[in-house]
Design an enzyme around this catalytic site. Structure first.
Site, PDB file in Angstrom:
ATOM      1  N   GLU A 126      17.383   6.935  11.006  1.00 49.90           N
ATOM      2  CA  GLU A 126      16.221   7.305  11.796  1.00 49.90           C
ATOM      3  C   GLU A 126      15.050   6.385  11.485  1.00 49.90           C
ATOM      4  O   GLU A 126      14.876   5.928  10.361  1.00 49.90           O
ATOM      5  CB  GLU A 126      15.837   8.752  11.526  1.00 49.90           C
ATOM      6  CG  GLU A 126      16.882   9.734  12.010  1.00 49.90           C
ATOM      7  CD  GLU A 126      16.465  11.169  11.791  1.00 49.90           C
ATOM      8  OE1 GLU A 126      15.268  11.461  11.925  1.00 49.90           O
ATOM      9  OE2 GLU A 126      17.332  11.992  11.505  1.00 49.90           O
ATOM     10  N   CYS A 169       7.313  12.952   6.891  1.00 45.10           N
ATOM     11  CA  CYS A 169       7.914  12.636   5.598  1.00 45.10           C
ATOM     12  C   CYS A 169       8.802  13.781   5.111  1.00 45.10           C
ATOM     13  O   CYS A 169       8.409  14.942   5.151  1.00 45.10           O
ATOM     14  CB  CYS A 169       6.822  12.369   4.568  1.00 45.10           C
ATOM     15  SG  CYS A 169       5.951  10.827   4.843  1.00 45.10           S
TER      16      CYS A 169
END
Length: 352
Positions: free
Chosen positions: A96, A337
């Protein structure tokens, strides 16, 4: 159906290799320079685009070489404009990547590995372990993909996606240099940030690099027992040794490292944890990024209330520690994150 073996990626050849290949194909020496410029300076991904090369030369090249650029298997767009991509490489491995636009700037968060072996308790990436490390070109290709999709020049790159960059040190440094290279993407060294869990040998090697790349450390607790539970993959790199390594890094480079601190409700947001972080940072050259933990499905860990994040910011600032509260980008599409997973949208992609 048997998968056709991909042609060798011409971008894996060195300049000497390109000179030898050009000679082998019966072309004059200056063609090697033109070929190199198309590949590494202009970042083209097709021989057809190399308009100043003879057609017969391009056809010969295409017989044995190709551009193994990743295929976009899925894309999600956040309310804040961020875009998350599932990119698949020629061997079927996927990672990703996230593009984050802001005014006239475009930041990209890239992966350095497919999966991760660190096993951090708050991170989705490590749930399925490590598949493999990425090549330098596979890292650069993530940046190029985002740039093409946005139709904009990338102004900064953070190695904060999947994987531990210092577990793939040589390829990461090679990727940094390709991103920074004059005549290529020309992203300033200070706008290229590598985030490590605190792998001390990597920090020491990073300090020896001549370029001014930026270092970030995922800290998340300055209490050893808490950090061991949150980040079991770096237990052997104790906080004492980590602190020493970072101070050596600062002395050698003069650069300010950043500590990433994801605040987790009831885990690292109490008074003893806050005081430990203050003690760890006070009197040193550093910057602290505070962030509310991003939710990860099936994880018992939850984000701290914003009041506690703001309290810690005030306390750190009061003790002379430069601190910011970082807003998560792409949280609504699991692009923030700790939320990146190798297979996040495989099922969704068939519906798109």
């Amino acid at each position: 159906m048997e998968r056709t073996k991909p042609l060798r990626d011409i971008r894996s050849l060195s300049e000497d290799d390109l000179v030898a290949l050009t000679k082998e194909l019966g072309q004059p020496a200056f063609r090697a320079k033109q070929l190199r410029e198309w590949i590494f300076d202009k970042n083209v991904c097709s021989f057809d685009d190399m308009t100043n090369l003879p057609k017969v030369f391009r056809e010969k090249l295409a017989e044995s070489y190709g551009f193994n650029i990743p295929v976009e298997r899925a894309k999600q767009v956040s309310r804040d404009g961020s875009r998350k991509y599932l990119l698949q490489f020629s061997d079927g491995v996927s990672v990703e990547t996230v593009g984050m636009p802001s005014k006239n700037k475009l930041a990209v968060c890239i992966s350095s590995q497919a999966g991760c072996a660190m096993g951090c308790a708050f991170c989705a990436t490590g749930m399925n372990g490590l598949t493999r490390s990425l090549t330098d070109q596979e890292m650069v290709d993530q940046v190029l993909h985002v740039s093409r999709d946005f139709g904009e020049r990338v102004t900064s790159v953070v190695f904060m996606g999947q994987g531990e960059p210092f577990a793939n040190f040589d390829n990461v440094v090679s990727a940094l240099r390709k991103l920074n290279a004059p005549g290529g993407l020309e992203i300033g060294a200070r706008h290229l940030t590598v985030s490590t869990c605190g792998v001390i040998p990597g920090i020491k090697r990073f300090a020896e690099l001549p370029e001014q790349f930026t270092l970030a450390i995922s800290l998340h607790s300055a209490v050893q027992s808490t950090r061991n539970k949150l980040m079991p993959g770096v237990k052997k790199h104790t906080l004492l040794r980590l602190h020493e390594a970072i101070q050596d890094y600062v002395e050698k480079t003069g650069r300010r490292p950043t500590y990433e601190y994801a605040m987790i409700d009831g885990v690292n947001d109490n008074n003893p944890e806050m005081q430990a972080l203050i003690d760890f940072c006070q009197g040193t050259l550093c910057h602290v990024n505070l962030i509310q933990l991003n939710d990860v499905p099936d994880s018992p860990l939850k984000p701290s209330p914003m009041e506690k994040v703001e309290t810690l910011q005030r306390r750190l600032t009061m003790h002379g520690v430069e601190t910011t509260i970082r807003n998560s980008r792409g949280n609504d599409i699991d692009a923030a994150c700790g939320q990146l997973k190798q297979r996040f949208a495989v099922k969704k992609s068939s519906d798109q």
